[in-house]
Design a protein around this motif. Sequence first.
Motif, mmCIF file in Angstrom:
data_model
loop_
_atom_site.group_PDB
_atom_site.id
_atom_site.type_symbol
_atom_site.label_atom_id
_atom_site.label_comp_id
_atom_site.label_asym_id
_atom_site.label_seq_id
_atom_site.Cartn_x
_atom_site.Cartn_y
_atom_site.Cartn_z
ATOM 1 N N LYS A 55 -4.556 9.147 11.381
ATOM 2 C CA LYS A 55 -3.415 9.938 11.107
ATOM 3 C C LYS A 55 -2.962 9.799 9.671
ATOM 4 O O LYS A 55 -3.460 8.865 9.088
ATOM 5 C CB LYS A 55 -2.456 9.492 12.210
ATOM 6 N N THR A 56 -2.456 10.775 9.246
ATOM 7 C CA THR A 56 -1.588 10.433 7.783
ATOM 8 C C THR A 56 -0.087 10.275 8.121
ATOM 9 O O THR A 56 0.268 9.069 8.206
ATOM 10 C CB THR A 56 -1.868 11.817 7.059
ATOM 11 N N PRO B 27 0.427 4.494 12.112
ATOM 12 C CA PRO B 27 1.446 3.300 12.578
ATOM 13 C C PRO B 27 1.780 2.933 11.299
ATOM 14 O O PRO B 27 2.833 1.887 11.389
ATOM 15 C CB PRO B 27 0.767 2.674 13.466
ATOM 16 N N LEU B 28 0.888 2.600 10.156
ATOM 17 C CA LEU B 28 1.326 1.707 9.032
ATOM 18 C C LEU B 28 2.704 2.220 8.197
ATOM 19 O O LEU B 28 3.261 1.440 7.738
ATOM 20 C CB LEU B 28 0.112 1.723 7.997
ATOM 21 N N LEU B 29 3.103 3.658 8.423
ATOM 22 C CA LEU B 29 4.096 3.980 7.924
ATOM 23 C C LEU B 29 5.384 4.091 8.962
ATOM 24 O O LEU B 29 6.544 4.745 8.580
ATOM 25 C CB LEU B 29 3.790 5.576 7.535
ATOM 26 N N ALA B 30 5.329 3.275 9.872
ATOM 27 C CA ALA B 30 6.572 3.219 10.852
ATOM 28 C C ALA B 30 7.562 2.623 10.309
ATOM 29 O O ALA B 30 7.460 1.767 9.291
ATOM 30 C CB ALA B 30 5.957 2.475 12.204
ATOM 31 N N ALA C 133 -6.938 7.499 4.679
ATOM 32 C CA ALA C 133 -7.779 8.265 3.989
ATOM 33 C C ALA C 133 -8.950 9.059 4.622
ATOM 34 O O ALA C 133 -9.122 10.147 4.228
ATOM 35 C CB ALA C 133 -8.569 7.024 3.091
ATOM 36 N N LEU C 134 -9.447 8.405 5.654
ATOM 37 C CA LEU C 134 -10.242 9.281 6.285
ATOM 38 C C LEU C 134 -9.711 10.572 7.140
ATOM 39 O O LEU C 134 -10.271 11.821 6.843
ATOM 40 C CB LEU C 134 -10.817 8.325 7.688
ATOM 41 N N ALA C 135 -8.495 10.425 7.491
ATOM 42 C CA ALA C 135 -7.705 11.773 8.072
ATOM 43 C C ALA C 135 -7.661 12.582 6.995
ATOM 44 O O ALA C 135 -7.676 13.911 7.188
ATOM 45 C CB ALA C 135 -6.640 11.125 8.694
ATOM 46 N N GLN D 213 -5.448 2.529 2.429
ATOM 47 C CA GLN D 213 -5.437 4.055 3.333
ATOM 48 C C GLN D 213 -6.886 4.053 3.875
ATOM 49 O O GLN D 213 -6.746 4.711 4.978
ATOM 50 C CB GLN D 213 -5.451 4.957 1.875
ATOM 51 N N LEU D 214 -7.970 3.391 3.300
ATOM 52 C CA LEU D 214 -9.027 3.368 4.233
ATOM 53 C C LEU D 214 -9.041 2.443 5.487
ATOM 54 O O LEU D 214 -9.454 2.922 6.592
ATOM 55 C CB LEU D 214 -10.114 2.897 3.320
#
Length: 281
Positions: free
Chosen positions: A54-55, A59-62, A182-184, A176-177
């Motif tokens: 996801k971009t 969940p990292l951007l929560a 990054a993958l999304a 990001q990887l």
Amino acid sequence: MGVREAVAGLAAAVVFAAVLVFEPEAGVVRGVAVEAAPPVATTTERPVVRPALKTGDNPLLANGIGLREITCGLPKFGRAAEQLRAYYKAMITCMDDAWRPALDQANLPFGSPELNIEDNPTTGCGPAPAGDEATAFYCGADRTIYVPRATVLDAVESHRAGHLNLLGHEYGHHVQLLSGIALANGMAVRKAGEKSPAGLELIRRQELQANCFSGLFIAAAAGRGTVTRQLADAAVRSFNDTVADDTHGKIPNQVRWGTDGFRKRSTAACNTYDAPSSQVA
């Protein structure tokens, strides 16, 4: 900036996609290569964790996730190969310490990147770009940050603030990887077309987020250990040392995202994917 490789496949329920990008920026040219989701991390204390493909809704951007304050003990900076390697390795150790808790909080895997400072390196992403095309770059295929020594010293010289910002940006691509962003994003760029307006905007969103992630780290280390407040402030000012292009955007936007990471100290502040197009133009 150009996509040098794009591959997609499905095997053992794991999606693979590769996008290799090298791009110019402000005389300090940076690149990112993203490949498959990193291997699943397992421990005896926590369930299996996987990257989230996801971009903007990663969940990292929560809300509520940030980098913990850290104290970096960096060795004396030197231009000799072993001195430069030791300096960069110490910075990576600091970045590991800052980012690991954030990825843990988001229930995402963590792993430290490798470092290569050789001139004309052989990479897992194919031939490295020429020295006048890239000062440093990240390859997701071998999860390595490449900082060719002669090239980086020619571009950044001995300005520690520039080295701090540069590595923070490349480490941001590693994050990001690990997170799956990054993958999304690479899959979305491939679908839209690398040279299309939509594809270029996606690339800018990824690059500007790496700036923001660099700002986050600088803030986490600022004023403690060998990353003095003066050094941190100089590293933030170095976001101005750039050029406008279609893969990184306008200079005010490049500065804005890096500064936002430094000031707001939240991964949610680095959600370039939910920002209006004007902010990533």
